[in-house]
Design a protein around this motif. Structure first.
Motif, PDB file in Angstrom:
ATOM      1  N   VAL A 119      34.743  37.000  43.149  1.00 13.64           N
ATOM      2  CA  VAL A 119      35.362  37.957  42.854  1.00 13.64           C
ATOM      3  C   VAL A 119      36.604  37.792  43.647  1.00 13.64           C
ATOM      4  O   VAL A 119      37.643  38.042  42.968  1.00 13.64           O
ATOM      5  CB  VAL A 119      34.921  39.295  43.177  1.00 13.64           C
ATOM      6  CG1 VAL A 119      35.763  40.446  42.916  1.00 13.64           C
ATOM      7  CG2 VAL A 119      33.341  39.337  42.127  1.00 13.64           C
ATOM      8  N   GLY A 127      45.853  38.783  40.663  1.00 11.03           N
ATOM      9  CA  GLY A 127      46.614  39.960  41.216  1.00 11.03           C
ATOM     10  C   GLY A 127      45.955  41.130  40.742  1.00 11.03           C
ATOM     11  O   GLY A 127      46.540  42.076  40.738  1.00 11.03           O
ATOM     12  N   THR A 129      42.828  43.651  41.274  1.00  5.25           N
ATOM     13  CA  THR A 129      41.509  43.909  41.907  1.00  5.25           C
ATOM     14  C   THR A 129      40.278  44.347  40.929  1.00  5.25           C
ATOM     15  O   THR A 129      39.252  43.593  40.855  1.00  5.25           O
ATOM     16  CB  THR A 129      41.779  45.018  43.005  1.00  5.25           C
ATOM     17  OG1 THR A 129      42.619  44.612  43.955  1.00  5.25           O
ATOM     18  CG2 THR A 129      40.266  44.995  43.873  1.00  5.25           C
ATOM     19  N   GLU A 130      40.752  45.499  40.217  1.00  8.68           N
ATOM     20  CA  GLU A 130      39.603  46.082  39.723  1.00  8.68           C
ATOM     21  C   GLU A 130      39.124  45.263  38.440  1.00  8.68           C
ATOM     22  O   GLU A 130      37.861  45.416  38.101  1.00  8.68           O
ATOM     23  CB  GLU A 130      39.842  47.668  39.384  1.00  8.68           C
ATOM     24  CG  GLU A 130      39.678  48.421  40.742  1.00  8.68           C
ATOM     25  CD  GLU A 130      40.465  49.834  40.880  1.00  8.68           C
ATOM     26  OE1 GLU A 130      41.608  49.533  40.060  1.00  8.68           O
ATOM     27  OE2 GLU A 130      39.986  50.517  41.638  1.00  8.68           O
ATOM     28  N   LEU A 131      40.319  44.783  37.626  1.00  7.23           N
ATOM     29  CA  LEU A 131      39.937  44.149  36.466  1.00  7.23           C
ATOM     30  C   LEU A 131      38.889  42.889  36.700  1.00  7.23           C
ATOM     31  O   LEU A 131      37.926  42.746  35.921  1.00  7.23           O
ATOM     32  CB  LEU A 131      41.085  43.673  35.768  1.00  7.23           C
ATOM     33  CG  LEU A 131      41.774  44.631  34.930  1.00  7.23           C
ATOM     34  CD1 LEU A 131      43.083  44.257  34.257  1.00  7.23           C
ATOM     35  CD2 LEU A 131      41.056  45.356  33.892  1.00  7.23           C
ATOM     36  N   ALA A 133      36.938  42.627  39.271  1.00  8.80           N
ATOM     37  CA  ALA A 133      35.657  43.088  39.880  1.00  8.80           C
ATOM     38  C   ALA A 133      34.806  43.444  38.696  1.00  8.80           C
ATOM     39  O   ALA A 133      33.581  43.134  38.396  1.00  8.80           O
ATOM     40  CB  ALA A 133      35.837  43.995  40.828  1.00  8.80           C
ATOM     41  N   LYS A 134      35.357  43.919  37.806  1.00 12.94           N
ATOM     42  CA  LYS A 134      34.938  44.649  36.636  1.00 12.94           C
ATOM     43  C   LYS A 134      34.129  43.478  35.659  1.00 12.94           C
ATOM     44  O   LYS A 134      33.139  43.816  34.997  1.00 12.94           O
ATOM     45  CB  LYS A 134      35.697  45.685  36.000  1.00 12.94           C
ATOM     46  CG  LYS A 134      35.166  46.342  34.464  1.00 12.94           C
ATOM     47  CD  LYS A 134      36.091  47.414  34.086  1.00 12.94           C
ATOM     48  CE  LYS A 134      37.511  47.074  33.486  1.00 12.94           C
ATOM     49  NZ  LYS A 134      37.271  46.210  32.226  1.00 12.94           N
TER      50      LYS A 134
ATOM     51  N   PRO B  50      39.530  51.144  35.858  1.00  8.86           N
ATOM     52  CA  PRO B  50      39.572  50.858  34.482  1.00  8.86           C
ATOM     53  C   PRO B  50      38.086  50.565  34.155  1.00  8.86           C
ATOM     54  O   PRO B  50      37.338  50.266  35.024  1.00  8.86           O
ATOM     55  CB  PRO B  50      40.303  49.639  34.446  1.00  8.86           C
ATOM     56  CG  PRO B  50      40.149  48.990  35.799  1.00  8.86           C
ATOM     57  CD  PRO B  50      40.334  50.088  36.945  1.00  8.86           C
ATOM     58  N   TRP B 114      36.344  47.027  46.716  1.00  7.16           N
ATOM     59  CA  TRP B 114      37.119  45.634  46.487  1.00  7.16           C
ATOM     60  C   TRP B 114      38.533  46.055  47.088  1.00  7.16           C
ATOM     61  O   TRP B 114      39.322  44.836  47.462  1.00  7.16           O
ATOM     62  CB  TRP B 114      36.839  45.632  45.047  1.00  7.16           C
ATOM     63  CG  TRP B 114      35.618  45.084  44.528  1.00  7.16           C
ATOM     64  CD1 TRP B 114      34.617  45.614  44.335  1.00  7.16           C
ATOM     65  CD2 TRP B 114      35.268  43.668  45.162  1.00  7.16           C
ATOM     66  NE1 TRP B 114      33.700  44.894  44.266  1.00  7.16           N
ATOM     67  CE2 TRP B 114      33.808  43.665  44.853  1.00  7.16           C
ATOM     68  CE3 TRP B 114      35.842  42.697  45.968  1.00  7.16           C
ATOM     69  CZ2 TRP B 114      33.227  42.645  45.049  1.00  7.16           C
ATOM     70  CZ3 TRP B 114      35.196  41.361  46.122  1.00  7.16           C
ATOM     71  CH2 TRP B 114      33.699  41.281  45.610  1.00  7.16           C
ATOM     72  N   LYS B 118      40.065  42.927  49.223  1.00  7.03           N
ATOM     73  CA  LYS B 118      41.537  42.207  49.022  1.00  7.03           C
ATOM     74  C   LYS B 118      42.432  42.216  49.872  1.00  7.03           C
ATOM     75  O   LYS B 118      43.034  41.052  50.107  1.00  7.03           O
ATOM     76  CB  LYS B 118      41.933  42.910  47.504  1.00  7.03           C
ATOM     77  CG  LYS B 118      43.227  42.315  47.122  1.00  7.03           C
ATOM     78  CD  LYS B 118      43.584  43.018  45.766  1.00  7.03           C
ATOM     79  CE  LYS B 118      45.069  42.574  45.103  1.00  7.03           C
ATOM     80  NZ  LYS B 118      45.921  43.194  45.727  1.00  7.03           N
ATOM     81  N   LEU B 210      33.828  51.455  41.591  1.00 10.59           N
ATOM     82  CA  LEU B 210      33.514  50.689  40.388  1.00 10.59           C
ATOM     83  C   LEU B 210      32.387  49.779  40.555  1.00 10.59           C
ATOM     84  O   LEU B 210      31.533  50.130  39.565  1.00 10.59           O
ATOM     85  CB  LEU B 210      34.614  49.512  40.451  1.00 10.59           C
ATOM     86  CG  LEU B 210      34.627  48.551  39.391  1.00 10.59           C
ATOM     87  CD1 LEU B 210      34.378  48.961  37.987  1.00 10.59           C
ATOM     88  CD2 LEU B 210      35.685  47.423  39.503  1.00 10.59           C
ATOM     89  N   ILE B 214      28.444  49.996  38.266  1.00  9.13           N
ATOM     90  CA  ILE B 214      27.990  48.827  37.565  1.00  9.13           C
ATOM     91  C   ILE B 214      26.667  48.660  38.321  1.00  9.13           C
ATOM     92  O   ILE B 214      25.716  48.501  37.424  1.00  9.13           O
ATOM     93  CB  ILE B 214      28.888  47.546  38.239  1.00  9.13           C
ATOM     94  CG1 ILE B 214      30.349  47.554  37.211  1.00  9.13           C
ATOM     95  CG2 ILE B 214      28.305  46.233  37.616  1.00  9.13           C
ATOM     96  CD1 ILE B 214      31.301  46.586  37.650  1.00  9.13           C
TER      97      ILE B 214
END
Lengths: 410, 426
Positions: A119, A127, A129-131, A133-134, B50, B114, B118, B210, B214
């Motif tokens: 991840v 660049g 983070t959340e996309l 990880a998702k 998201p 995350w 990061k 997030l 999940i």
């Protein structure tokens, strides 16, 4: 008020660490007076880690499906819990297990390091983070990993594997978890709110994700091995150790009725939290706790099992407190058990209580750590042991254990 | 001193003298009550991160006036602090130098998220290194010490201890979804032991991030009925398909009734009894015969010295999962017997979702508010009763009714079950 007068006995001990498995292996390791066992200096460099002795986990966790549903910290804890139940003579005794309460000190959050690395690479490449990880996590994460991350799932697995069911509580908070767990167990038994409790904790130190949690605060010792008292000149630090430490604590009357004999009696326990915003606060709290657990002891030689971690300023302030006992007329003989087994965080206070009970049962403290300049020899019979627990970040506690004249054959 | 200061077992009666509440419906008891009494839902589409492509895209998120503070522990702390301040004001205990007793905090396990990983990964110190070696290299620089203080398991309770100055070691407890009830039980037991005459019980949880979403989704525990969000949580209904993750905090100031009366504090109700029992069957499912749930409820009634017929209302765990609601019904039937037919039952989770570690504390606060207002909060979205769960569900709209004694249930993943018997002031 609930009946406030029951004596609390230690009637079962289950230990698993770098020194091996069981009570004899641990006393043997300490009696040899040599340095620490099983330190891995390569796998987690620059951090040394005390690694668990090789254990066949199936000896306490018979079902393969149970083994599969747990991660290593749970294996360690469930195994040590099983040893304690066996040692207390209540393993597989359905009627006793149904009335045995469970208290666990736990952290965990065990991660899948390879998934995390994947991840992170994607996050940096894209660049976002959340996309990243998702998109990765829903297919990469094992559903059962979550059940190893939740702190209360060590307790859940102990209930499933060993059928301890009267109640189940998990305390968290690094070293404070162990302090809370032992304190809650002792107070409930003393007040008659429970008769028999399985209490302890486990740490799998051989995880870089766990080390990261401590190192964010620069708490790890990054060099060659040194006993905890001798790290302050280089800024201090802890060497983590994998361990499981469980105890069966039991009301004296309950133990006597079923013919169980004690290792020792827990006479007093007290805990607190120094704010740690100014130098000297930890030492002052330790002095207050000492007066609570040793209120009317006349000065005497006093054996002390210290849970010092090696981090600063906690370890130097504890050392100052211990040095001051001399001026109060006590002659402290200190043993920092973390020097030999590593710092076991949530499991550390239960581990100290277990080692104190073992030493009291045979009436002799073990020798100082090899090469330690702070720990004095003690040749007289040991009647009482003070166990200290000072968190590497927060939390202070102390318990006083006493020899019982009807102890177990050692 | 009247005889009502001790219970039938000679123990101090434990009073509640202050309460505080935060949920997805608002900050404070009054804001929540106004919405809950009307059967409004706090469940909404997640905008914090998201969710496109995920099976579940809804939650009972708590919003702050100045935005999300950045991580689970930070919001978990902020909600608990706000609810605690509300509780202490109601109890009239804001003037002392600190809270005059121990603090028990039900809080989720700590973990980096995350954005933090990061930030560590991108620190220049780790260049050339991979995975956790790279994160460790960044940590070693000492640039992340504030992150350390935010993500320890002790963090939330420790920061609350700084803010509220309770006595002794701040205690962090987890019994998963039963944690809030366990925090209350720990306070009750400490007062009964005579160690203290006051205790602060806190349940707080802000786990809507997030990865947590999940993970629950991977266990098939969550409702996927995303549209409209307000209709997803439907305890005891035939079409229920899982729980809805939610955030919130509930705080109760516990005192011996003797202390409360001596200082002239209003008693909002008493914690009459607590019961628990652990399951040894499965990590996420309860034993098919309901032994542990039944045992927990029976233990609570026994501890309270209450007959089943004394229960006027059941504040159900009622998560809206197929499994929980069926097991809860069977267990209630086993303990309350025929009395269950005339006992109204509702689940606050229909409106505020499942607040996980906080649920037991939040539901205790709401139970006392129902006692005080003689109004039973509804189970909304109850359009299609499950024929296998013949309960007197307080359906869709609040119901008037005098309530003196409430049974509040909490059952956790991992098999940790707790039940509380809550009663009107004597």
């Amino acid at each position: 008020m609930d009946n406030p007068t029951q004596e609390v006995w230690v009637t079962g001990i289950g230990l698993l660490s770098c020194a091996g498995e069981g009570t004899a292996a641990h006393m043997g390791a300490f009696d040899q007076g040599v340095g620490p066992a099983h330190i891995d200096t390569q796998g987690f460099a620059p951090y040394p880690v005390h690694t668990l002795a090789a254990i066949d986990m199936s000896r306490q966790i018979a079902k393969k499906s149970d083994l599969r549903q747990m991660e290593r910290w749970q294996h360690i804890g469930v195994y040590a819990a099983g040893l304690a139940l066996e040692d207390a003579g209540i393993a597989h005794q359905a009627h006793l297990l149904a009335e045995t309460h469970l208290i666990v000190a736990a952290g965990s959050g065990e991660r899948d390091a390879s998934v995390d690395a994947k991840v992170l690479e994607a996050i940096v490449a894209r660049g976002d983070t959340e996309l990243s990880a998702k998109e990765i996590l829903p297919t990469a994460l094992r559903p059962t990993l979550f059940l190893a991350q939740l702190s209360n799932l060590l307790a859940g697995n102990i209930s499933i594997v060993h059928n301890v069911t009267a109640s189940s509580r998990t305390f968290m908070g690094e070293e404070m978890a162990g302090l809370s767990a032992i304190e809650n167990a002792v107070r409930r038994i003393a007040a008659g709110q429970a008769q028999i409790i399985l209490v302890g904790g486990a740490l799998n130190a051989e995880r870089k994700d766990l080390l990261l949690g401590y190192e964010l605060g620069c708490n790890l010792w990054p060099g060659d091995y040194a006993p905890v008292w001798q790290r302050h000149t280089a800024g201090g630090g802890l060497i983590p150790g994998s361990a499981g430490a469980f105890l069966v604590l039991e009301a004296r009357a309950h133990a006597q009725e079923r013919g169980a004999r004690p290792y020792a009696s827990v006479r007093a326990i007290a805990t607190d939290r120094a704010r740690r915003s100014e130098p000297g606060q930890i030492r002052r709290i330790l002095q207050q706790l000492f007066r609570q657990v040793v209120p009317d002891l006349t000065p005497m030689p006093l054996a002390i099992l210290s849970g010092a971690s090696g981090t600063e300023p906690a370890t130097q302030e504890e050392r100052d407190f211990l040095n001051n006992l001399d001026t109060d007329g006590f002659t402290p003989a200190v043993r920092a058990f973390g020097s030999r087994l590593g710092h076991t965080v949530e499991a550390h206070f239960p581990l100290g209580i277990a080692l104190a009970a073992l030493a009291l049962n045979r009436g002799a403290l073990f020798p100082p750590s090899a090469g330690d300049i702070f720990e004095d020899a003690m040749t007289t019979q040991v009647e009482r042991i003070l166990v200290t627990g000072v968190g590497h970040w927060r939390g202070e506690g102390m318990a006083l254990l006493e020899r019982v004249d009807v102890g177990r054959a050692s | 001193m009247g005889n009502n200061l001790k219970d039938a077992q000679g123990r101090p009666v434990v009073a509640v003298t202050g309460m505080g509440l935060v949920t997805s419906l608002g900050w404070g008891k009054a804001a929540n009550w106004a919405q809950l009494a009307l059967g409004r839902s706090g469940i909404r589409t997640i905008t914090r991160f998201p969710t496109d492509g995920l099976r579940t895209t809804i939650a009972g998120t708590v919003t702050c006036a100045d935005g999300h503070p950045g991580s689970t522990p930070e919001l978990t702390f902020a909600m608990a602090r706000s609810a605690a301040e509300e509780a202490l004001i109601q109890a009239g205990m804001t003037e002392s130098p600190g809270f005059p007793g121990p603090m028990f905090v039900a809080t989720p396990p700590a973990e980096l998220e995350w954005p933090q990983r990061k930030a560590l990964f991108e620190h220049p110190s780790g260049e050339g290194l991979q995975g956790y070696d790279r994160l460790l290299a960044a940590a070693r620089t000492g640039d992340f010490k504030s992150m350390f203080e935010t993500f320890q398991f002790a963090t939330v309770a420790d920061h609350l201890a700084t803010a509220l100055a309770p006595r002794g070691l701040p205690v962090s407890v987890s019994t998963a979804c039963a944690s809030g009830a366990t925090a209350i039980q720990l306070g009750v037991e400490a007062i009964r032991r005579g160690e203290t005459d006051a205790a602060l019980a806190i349940g707080t949880d802000s786990s809507v991030q997030l990865e947590a979403l999940i993970r629950f989704s991977l266990l098939s525990a969550l409702s996927t009925r995303n549209e409209p969000p307000q209709r997803a949580s439907r305890p005891f209904s035939k079409g229920r398909d899982g729980f809805v993750m939610a955030e919130g905090a509930g705080v109760l100031v516990l005192e011996s009734l003797e202390r409360a009366q001596a200082r002239g504090a209003k008693c909002l109700g008493i914690i009459r009894g607590c019961g628990e029992m652990a399951d040894d069957y499965h990590r996420t499912r309860s034993k098919p015969d309901g032994t542990a749930i039944i045992g927990a409820i029976r233990n609570a009634l026994r501890d309270a010295g209450a007959a089943p017929e004394e229960i006027d209302y059941v504040n159900a765990h009622g998560t809206s999962t197929p499994e929980n609601d069926k097991m809860e019904y069977l267990s209630l039937k086993a303990v309350l017997g025929d009395h269950l037919e005339v006992t109204p039952v509702s689940s606050n989770k229909s409106m505020i979702g499942h607040t996980l570690s906080a649920a037991g504390a939040i539901e205790a606060v709401l139970s006392f508010m129902m006692i005080e207002n003689s109004l039973l909060l509804p189970t909304i979205n109850y359009d299609e009763p499950d024929p296998d769960i013949p309960l007197d569900v307080v359906a869709n709209a609040a119901r008037r009714g005098i309530v003196r004694t409430v049974l509040s249930n909490s059952f956790g993943f991992g098999g940790q079950n707790a039940a509380l018997v809550l009663a009107a002031a004597p």
